[in-house]
Design an enzyme around this catalytic site. Structure first.
Site, short mmCIF file in Angstrom:
data_model
loop_
_atom_site.label_atom_id
_atom_site.label_comp_id
_atom_site.label_asym_id
_atom_site.label_seq_id
_atom_site.Cartn_x
_atom_site.Cartn_y
_atom_site.Cartn_z
CG HIS A 28 2.91 9.03 -3.34
ND1 HIS A 28 3.98 8.32 -2.86
CD2 HIS A 28 1.80 8.32 -3.05
CE1 HIS A 28 3.52 7.20 -2.28
NE2 HIS A 28 2.20 7.18 -2.38
CG HIS B 42 -5.60 6.73 -0.65
ND1 HIS B 42 -4.88 6.63 0.52
CD2 HIS B 42 -4.74 6.42 -1.65
CE1 HIS B 42 -3.64 6.28 0.23
NE2 HIS B 42 -3.53 6.14 -1.08
CG ASP C 131 0.45 5.12 -6.22
OD1 ASP C 131 0.65 4.91 -7.43
OD2 ASP C 131 0.46 4.22 -5.35
CG ASP C 132 -1.81 8.70 -3.03
OD1 ASP C 132 -2.20 7.60 -3.46
OD2 ASP C 132 -1.25 8.85 -1.94
CG HIS D 279 -4.26 4.46 -5.43
ND1 HIS D 279 -3.77 3.26 -4.95
CD2 HIS D 279 -3.68 5.42 -4.66
CE1 HIS D 279 -2.93 3.50 -3.94
NE2 HIS D 279 -2.86 4.79 -3.75
ZN LIG Z 1 -1.88 5.88 -2.30
#
Ligand SMILES: [Zn+2]
Length: 312
Positions: free
Chosen positions: A263, A175, A120-121, A171
């Site tokens: 991540h 965020h 993620d991210d 996502h």
């Molecule tokens: Zn995230």
């Protein structure tokens, strides 16, 4: 006599004019041909690009190869990459029964042992590419959930991830964890999906809410829009823990059909990069096959169909 002389002079002029004209004609015809031979072929205009790409898949002649190179330089994608993106467009598609639902893991046939690594991210400088390298070395396809504004900042990284054949999910754009009404959620989700498609050609139907929050309006909007809301069954807690314990977290919670949360962006992910090769080696030793989230859900779909047939 004077008349004859004048006539002859006029004729001479005509002959000179004729030779000059013929000469410049010949130069005009031959010179561009010679020059053309040395010049690299110009890329075709944008509309032609798509057509020649399609043609060259079947039959790549040297000439098409040359044009192809020019296209690659212009567009930034190789033919192989375009083929892979074409496959991805299919691979990122979720089986219809999982669209509009929330999932933490898949239920698989007991014979099968598969797990999905998710990151993620990102996209994020340095760590995204480091993770891509590790995945490539291990011949693993994973799933990346991107933050729209980071993709906007690092589209080239995004292209690399998609080119390598990994699955892509949404996502949100910013965020954030606060409450959203439908129009706020639309700005977060629609805008990110549009950018993912613009950068990679992949239209994603996977959404992961920031912080895993299912109650602030984002996940419900995504479900209404027919996204699969993809949670996880194994949390590495890589954003707050040591390399060793993030590895232990994954191994302890790993199970067949599981989805692992890690991540590649959003902060310093050096520990994730450090732990990943060992995590992969350990899981592999335990007999896990690594698949993307869409692949995992296709496996579940097949399993459910087999069960149905067995029950009849
Ligand atoms: Zn995230």
């Amino acid at each position: 006599m004077a008349n004859i002389k004048r006539l002859w002079r006029r004729r001479k002029k005509l002959i000179v004019a004729f030779i000059a004209a013929a000469g410049s004609f010949l130069v005009g015809v031959t010179l561009p041909v010679n020059l053309r031979a040395d010049r690299p072929e110009a890329p075709p205009p944008a509309q032609v690009v798509a057509v020649s790409q399609l043609q060259s898949i079947q039959n790549p002649s040297p000439k098409v190869g040359k044009v192809q190179q020019a296209i690659e330089q212009r567009v930034g994608f190789s033919q192989q990459a375009l083929d892979r993106l074409q496959e991805n467009r299919f691979d990122s598609a979720l089986p219809s029964q999982f669209r509009g639902t929330t999932l933490r893991q898949a239920t698989l046939d007991s014979q099968q042992k598969a797990i999905a690594l998710t990151f993620d991210d990102g996209p994020w400088p340095r760590t995204t590419e480091q993770i891509l390298d590790i995945l490539k070395k291990n011949n693993i396809k994973a799933t990346f959930f991107w933050v729209g504004r980071y993709l906007q900042a690092y589209p080239e990284l995004g292209k690399k991830v998609a080119e390598a054949g990994h699955a892509i999910g949404n996502h949100t754009w910013n965020h954030q964890y606060h409450r959203y009404n439908d129009s706020g959620a639309a700005r977060e989700i629609d805008r990110t999906t549009a950018l993912i498609e613009e950068v990679t050609g992949v239209k994603t139907f996977m959404f992961r809410p920031p912080g895993g929050i299912l109650t602030n309006g984002l996940a419900s909007y995504a479900q209404k829009k027919d996204y699969g809301v993809i949670m996880w069954s194994a949390d590495s807690l890589d954003w707050r823990t040591s390399t060793q314990s993030l590895m232990d977290n994954v191994i302890r919670q790993a199970n067949s059909g599981g989805i692992v949360l890690m991540h590649d962006g959003g902060g310093n992910r050096a520990r994730t990069v450090q732990a990943l090769p060992d995590i992969i080696a350990r899981l592999r030793k335990e007999g896990y096959k690594f698949v993307t989230v869409p692949e995992l859900l296709k496996m579940e779909e097949r399993h459910l169909k087999q069960q149905e047939t067995a029950q009849r």
